[in-house]
Design a protein around this motif. Structure first.
Motif, short mmCIF file in Angstrom:
data_model
loop_
_atom_site.label_atom_id
_atom_site.label_comp_id
_atom_site.label_asym_id
_atom_site.label_seq_id
_atom_site.Cartn_x
_atom_site.Cartn_y
_atom_site.Cartn_z
N GLY A 29 -24.28 6.29 -7.02
CA GLY A 29 -22.98 5.87 -6.49
C GLY A 29 -23.04 4.50 -5.84
N ALA A 30 -24.11 4.24 -5.08
CA ALA A 30 -24.26 2.93 -4.44
C ALA A 30 -24.43 1.83 -5.49
N GLY A 31 -25.19 2.09 -6.54
CA GLY A 31 -25.38 1.11 -7.60
C GLY A 31 -24.09 0.82 -8.35
N MET A 32 -23.34 1.86 -8.65
CA MET A 32 -22.07 1.67 -9.35
C MET A 32 -21.07 0.92 -8.46
N THR A 33 -21.04 1.25 -7.17
CA THR A 33 -20.15 0.56 -6.24
C THR A 33 -20.51 -0.92 -6.16
N TRP A 34 -21.79 -1.22 -6.08
CA TRP A 34 -22.25 -2.62 -6.03
C TRP A 34 -21.81 -3.38 -7.28
N CYS A 35 -21.99 -2.78 -8.46
CA CYS A 35 -21.62 -3.44 -9.71
C CYS A 35 -20.12 -3.68 -9.79
N ILE A 36 -19.32 -2.71 -9.37
CA ILE A 36 -17.87 -2.86 -9.41
C ILE A 36 -17.42 -3.95 -8.45
N LEU A 37 -17.95 -3.93 -7.23
CA LEU A 37 -17.55 -4.95 -6.25
C LEU A 37 -17.99 -6.34 -6.68
N LYS A 38 -19.18 -6.45 -7.25
CA LYS A 38 -19.67 -7.76 -7.73
C LYS A 38 -18.81 -8.26 -8.88
N ALA A 39 -18.43 -7.38 -9.80
CA ALA A 39 -17.58 -7.78 -10.91
C ALA A 39 -16.21 -8.23 -10.40
N LEU A 40 -15.65 -7.51 -9.44
CA LEU A 40 -14.37 -7.91 -8.87
C LEU A 40 -14.47 -9.25 -8.16
N TYR A 41 -15.51 -9.44 -7.40
CA TYR A 41 -15.71 -10.71 -6.69
C TYR A 41 -15.82 -11.87 -7.67
N GLU A 42 -16.64 -11.70 -8.70
CA GLU A 42 -16.83 -12.78 -9.67
C GLU A 42 -15.57 -13.03 -10.48
N THR A 43 -14.77 -12.00 -10.72
CA THR A 43 -13.51 -12.17 -11.43
C THR A 43 -12.52 -12.96 -10.59
N ILE A 44 -12.44 -12.65 -9.31
CA ILE A 44 -11.46 -13.30 -8.43
C ILE A 44 -11.88 -14.72 -8.09
N TYR A 45 -13.15 -14.92 -7.77
CA TYR A 45 -13.61 -16.21 -7.27
C TYR A 45 -14.39 -17.04 -8.30
N CYS A 46 -14.18 -16.77 -9.57
CA CYS A 46 -14.86 -17.53 -10.63
C CYS A 46 -14.32 -18.95 -10.68
N ASP A 47 -15.20 -19.95 -10.82
CA ASP A 47 -14.76 -21.34 -10.85
C ASP A 47 -14.43 -21.81 -12.26
N GLY A 48 -14.57 -20.96 -13.24
CA GLY A 48 -14.19 -21.31 -14.61
C GLY A 48 -15.28 -21.97 -15.42
N SER A 49 -16.46 -22.18 -14.84
CA SER A 49 -17.54 -22.81 -15.59
C SER A 49 -18.13 -21.81 -16.58
#
Length: 53
Positions: A29-49
């Protein structure tokens, strides 16, 4: 048998099994939560490179 049944006895075997079971579930559960939060963060704050080669 379920823990809410009256015949349930918390002996060493049950404690060891359920301790290991909930430890494994917690790690997954902790691993899945980490992956989901990281994917959301990178989706929201991606610089487009484009970093793919």
């Amino acid at each position: 048998m379920f823990p809410f049944c009256f015949e349930w006895v918390w002996d060493a075997g049950h404690l060891l099994f359920f301790g290991g079971f909930w430890f494994a579930i917690s790690i997954l559960g902790a691993g899945m939560t980490w992956c989901i939060l990281k994917a959301l963060y990178e989706t929201i704050y991606c610089d487009g490179s484009d970093n793919h080669h």
